[in-house]
Design a protein around this motif. Structure first.
Motif, PDB file in Angstrom:
ATOM      1  N   LEU A 122      -7.589  -0.088 -10.391  1.00  0.00           N
ATOM      2  CA  LEU A 122      -6.215   0.583  -9.694  1.00  0.00           C
ATOM      3  C   LEU A 122      -6.589   0.130  -8.373  1.00  0.00           C
ATOM      4  O   LEU A 122      -5.851  -0.376  -7.581  1.00  0.00           O
ATOM      5  CB  LEU A 122      -6.708   1.912  -9.651  1.00  0.00           C
ATOM      6  CG  LEU A 122      -6.458   2.758 -11.232  1.00  0.00           C
ATOM      7  CD1 LEU A 122      -7.056   4.283 -11.146  1.00  0.00           C
ATOM      8  CD2 LEU A 122      -4.921   2.476 -11.724  1.00  0.00           C
ATOM      9  N   PHE A 123      -7.987   0.064  -7.798  1.00  0.00           N
ATOM     10  CA  PHE A 123      -8.195  -0.430  -6.415  1.00  0.00           C
ATOM     11  C   PHE A 123      -7.669  -1.945  -6.193  1.00  0.00           C
ATOM     12  O   PHE A 123      -7.161  -2.286  -5.141  1.00  0.00           O
ATOM     13  CB  PHE A 123      -9.405  -0.154  -5.971  1.00  0.00           C
ATOM     14  CG  PHE A 123      -9.723   1.143  -5.634  1.00  0.00           C
ATOM     15  CD1 PHE A 123      -8.980   2.337  -5.897  1.00  0.00           C
ATOM     16  CD2 PHE A 123     -10.760   1.498  -4.717  1.00  0.00           C
ATOM     17  CE1 PHE A 123      -9.161   3.718  -5.562  1.00  0.00           C
ATOM     18  CE2 PHE A 123     -11.248   2.840  -4.544  1.00  0.00           C
ATOM     19  CZ  PHE A 123     -10.177   3.822  -4.923  1.00  0.00           C
ATOM     20  N   THR A 124      -7.929  -2.913  -7.156  1.00  0.00           N
ATOM     21  CA  THR A 124      -7.259  -4.102  -7.335  1.00  0.00           C
ATOM     22  C   THR A 124      -5.869  -4.291  -7.059  1.00  0.00           C
ATOM     23  O   THR A 124      -5.424  -5.076  -6.586  1.00  0.00           O
ATOM     24  CB  THR A 124      -8.137  -4.779  -8.482  1.00  0.00           C
ATOM     25  OG1 THR A 124      -9.511  -4.768  -8.703  1.00  0.00           O
ATOM     26  CG2 THR A 124      -7.347  -6.364  -8.601  1.00  0.00           C
ATOM     27  N   VAL A 125      -5.323  -3.312  -7.949  1.00  0.00           N
ATOM     28  CA  VAL A 125      -3.895  -3.441  -8.152  1.00  0.00           C
ATOM     29  C   VAL A 125      -3.212  -3.098  -6.544  1.00  0.00           C
ATOM     30  O   VAL A 125      -2.360  -3.791  -5.826  1.00  0.00           O
ATOM     31  CB  VAL A 125      -3.186  -2.684  -9.047  1.00  0.00           C
ATOM     32  CG1 VAL A 125      -1.683  -2.338  -8.751  1.00  0.00           C
ATOM     33  CG2 VAL A 125      -3.389  -2.771 -10.371  1.00  0.00           C
ATOM     34  N   TYR A 126      -3.710  -2.003  -5.911  1.00  0.00           N
ATOM     35  CA  TYR A 126      -2.920  -1.503  -4.628  1.00  0.00           C
ATOM     36  C   TYR A 126      -3.551  -2.707  -3.629  1.00  0.00           C
ATOM     37  O   TYR A 126      -2.434  -3.055  -2.730  1.00  0.00           O
ATOM     38  CB  TYR A 126      -3.432  -0.053  -4.171  1.00  0.00           C
ATOM     39  CG  TYR A 126      -4.661   0.001  -3.547  1.00  0.00           C
ATOM     40  CD1 TYR A 126      -4.630  -0.264  -2.226  1.00  0.00           C
ATOM     41  CD2 TYR A 126      -5.675   0.597  -3.953  1.00  0.00           C
ATOM     42  CE1 TYR A 126      -5.805   0.056  -1.212  1.00  0.00           C
ATOM     43  CE2 TYR A 126      -6.888   0.754  -3.101  1.00  0.00           C
ATOM     44  CZ  TYR A 126      -6.822   0.670  -1.786  1.00  0.00           C
ATOM     45  OH  TYR A 126      -8.049   0.806  -1.093  1.00  0.00           O
ATOM     46  N   ASN A 127      -4.356  -3.192  -3.672  1.00  0.00           N
ATOM     47  CA  ASN A 127      -4.882  -4.321  -2.701  1.00  0.00           C
ATOM     48  C   ASN A 127      -3.949  -5.637  -2.891  1.00  0.00           C
ATOM     49  O   ASN A 127      -3.736  -6.203  -1.969  1.00  0.00           O
ATOM     50  CB  ASN A 127      -6.385  -4.503  -2.687  1.00  0.00           C
ATOM     51  CG  ASN A 127      -7.130  -3.394  -1.892  1.00  0.00           C
ATOM     52  OD1 ASN A 127      -6.922  -3.470  -0.638  1.00  0.00           O
ATOM     53  ND2 ASN A 127      -8.168  -2.765  -2.647  1.00  0.00           N
ATOM     54  N   GLY A 128      -3.908  -5.975  -4.292  1.00  0.00           N
ATOM     55  CA  GLY A 128      -2.926  -7.186  -4.717  1.00  0.00           C
ATOM     56  C   GLY A 128      -1.694  -6.902  -4.140  1.00  0.00           C
ATOM     57  O   GLY A 128      -1.144  -7.823  -3.504  1.00  0.00           O
ATOM     58  N   VAL A 129      -1.259  -5.890  -4.576  1.00  0.00           N
ATOM     59  CA  VAL A 129       0.168  -5.351  -3.837  1.00  0.00           C
ATOM     60  C   VAL A 129       0.263  -5.652  -2.374  1.00  0.00           C
ATOM     61  O   VAL A 129       1.146  -6.196  -1.697  1.00  0.00           O
ATOM     62  CB  VAL A 129       0.688  -4.109  -4.584  1.00  0.00           C
ATOM     63  CG1 VAL A 129       1.771  -3.637  -3.417  1.00  0.00           C
ATOM     64  CG2 VAL A 129       0.727  -3.939  -5.799  1.00  0.00           C
TER      65      VAL A 129
END
Length: 506
Positions: free
Chosen positions: A361-368
């Motif tokens: 989840l943290f990967t996704v928000y940081n990737g976004v």
């Protein structure tokens, strides 16, 4: 604000890359800390109620370190430059902290050791991070500030992606994600060791590939200050001690209220900080009245009390923005493991699967955030302006937090992270671009450091007060923290609209 006599050279893609690449490594360190320290603490025996107190090291070190480093870096010049000595020093100690953190279970008091290493890690990351904010302003003309902070935000997002996904990545390659009771999984250990190497290497890249402008060159670029940069310190001499006494009295009242109202023990820290600020501001005023205006304490207190209006208005936005972020970093693991994966047992497979999913989840928000910084924010900023862009992004993030409150499907939470990632990108770019273009260049370091106060104070309030609120009204139900986070970002979005009035007319 200044009378520039010549323009700084325009930097191309690789120039922008080099001045911000170090932030890629710093954010790997922050991401590993944010996504894994609650897991580390819980694995080492901490209860849910202990987490805010253990996490308080992070914002407290930022509160102390960043204004000091900002003040010092404004006045530093040696063969390494102005900001780079602080990049390098912080990177060395942060890398060492990441390297020894996984050894906590081998120490006689593992939880205390882990908390101490978090303190050292966060202090070191702050020593490296604070000058990077001013560094972009130093190296770029005003018309490149938005681009510079967008590239920096992209590196922050990319570094956070790498740091957040690495434990999950290792698990997919067969590295054990579950350890014996009281031990840390190998996925966590190897992630921290990788982070130590990556952080130091990335910061060294910026140190080696950039050359800072000398004080003489900066004067040629920016001209003499339009106003008296020492005026806030001298104005301090005219102040009474009344405000200092008020802050000290509030701090004492909070300290006495802990026992009388049955508040959580973490609130003692809040009272102590208020009392300390009252005393330190009184000392700063006293030194200024004696004509001692060159000392660091009076300079910091004077600049804090004499902040430009645009900074004061952005401060309110930052306060509510970072309240929500700290709620997220502390509580996402407990919320996801308990409500989505159905376990609070740190030795269970379900808990560790949930904890690993938090990394995703943290990967996704940081990737976004990394993508939004380069693709979405420039378009929104051209279309709506920086102020409205930030307000829109914060609103999207609030919707993401509301989804956490209602959604119980792990995959659907990925959609929530899109809104949170867009807001995160804007938080890391828009306020700093606005400040860098509207603050005195000669004091950019100290003002960026003081701006961090409005990032740290809400985190301290979350760490000290949130525990008491949750224990009193929602014991054992961390899901309610996500509703507080959503409300905080909606308030920040509304407060952002007030900033426009403080900006110079186009």
């Amino acid at each position: 604000m200044t009378s520039a006599t010549s323009a700084k050279p325009q930097l191309g893609f690789w120039g922008l890359w080099n001045i911000s690449f170090g932030f890629f490594g710093i954010q790997i360190g922050f991401a590993l800390q944010n996504a894994n320290m609650s897991r580390v603490f819980q694995t080492l025996g901490a209860s849910m109620d202990d987490l805010p107190a253990l996490w308080v090291a992070a914002p407290l070190t930022g509160l102390i370190v960043q204004p000091i480093i900002g003040h010092l870096s404004d006045k530093t010049w040696n063969r390494l430059g102005r900001r780079r000595p602080y990049f390098l020093t912080g990177a060395i100690f942060a890398a060492l902290s990441l390297f020894v953190m996984p050894l906590a279970p081998l120490i006689a008091a593992p939880l205390i050791f882990a908390a101490a290493m978090l303190w050292v890690l966060d202090a070191s990351l702050n020593v490296s991070m604070e000058p990077f904010r001013a560094f972009v302003g130093d190296m770029l003309n005003t018309d490149q500030h938005s681009a510079g902070y967008a590239v920096q935000t992209a590196f922050i997002g990319a570094g956070a992606v790498v740091g957040s996904i690495f434990p999950y990545f290792l698990e997919q390659f067969g590295v054990s994600n579950v350890a014996a009771d009281g031990g840390l999984p190998d996925t966590v250990k190897w992630s921290f060791w990788f982070g130590a190497f990556a952080l130091f290497t990335a910061v060294m890249w910026t140190v080696v590939t950039t050359k800072e402008y000398s004080p003489e060159e900066m004067l040629a670029f920016d001209g003499a200050p339009a106003g008296d940069v020492a005026q806030p310190v001298r104005a301090l001499a005219a102040k009474s001690y009344a405000s200092s006494a008020v802050w000290a009295a509030i701090g004492i009242a909070v300290l006495f209220a802990v026992n009388s109202l049955g508040l959580e023990k973490e609130v003692y820290l809040l009272g102590a900080l208020l009392l300390a600020y009252g005393l330190l501001s009184a000392i700063g005023i006293s030194l200024a009245k004696q004509g001692k205006t060159a000392n660091m304490l009076s300079s910091i207190v004077g600049d804090f009390s004499g902040m430009p209006d645009v900074m004061k208005r952005l401060a309110l936005v930052q306060f509510f923005s970072w309240s929500a972020l700290f709620i997220m970093w502390i509580n996402t693991t407990p919320v996801v493991t308990q409500y989505v994966f159905g376990s609070t047992d740190t030795t269970s497979t379900a808990y560790n699967e949930g904890a690993s999913w938090v990394n995703v989840l943290f990967t996704v928000y940081n990737g976004v955030a990394a993508i939004a910084a380069l693709a979405l924010l420039p378009w929104l900023s051209r279309t709506f302006g920086q102020v409205k862009t930030h307000s829109i992004c914060l609103t999207l993030g609030a919707i993401g937090f509301l989804m956490f409150f209602f959604v119980r499907d792990a995959n659907t939470l990925l959609v929530a992270e899109i809104g949170i990632g867009i807001a995160w990108a804007s938080i890391l770019a828009m306020p700093y671009a606005i400040l860098a273009s509207n603050l005195p260049q000669q004091k950019l370091g100290i003002f960026m450091g003081l701006f961090n106060v409005f990032i740290v104070v809400p985190q301290l309030l979350v760490a000290t007060v949130m525990g008491s609120i949750m224990q009193a009204f929602f014991p054992g139900e961390p899901i309610w923290t996500m509703l507080f986070a959503a409300a905080s970002w909606l308030i920040a979005a509304a407060a952002m609209l007030r900033v426009q009035a403080a900006l110079p007319k186009a």
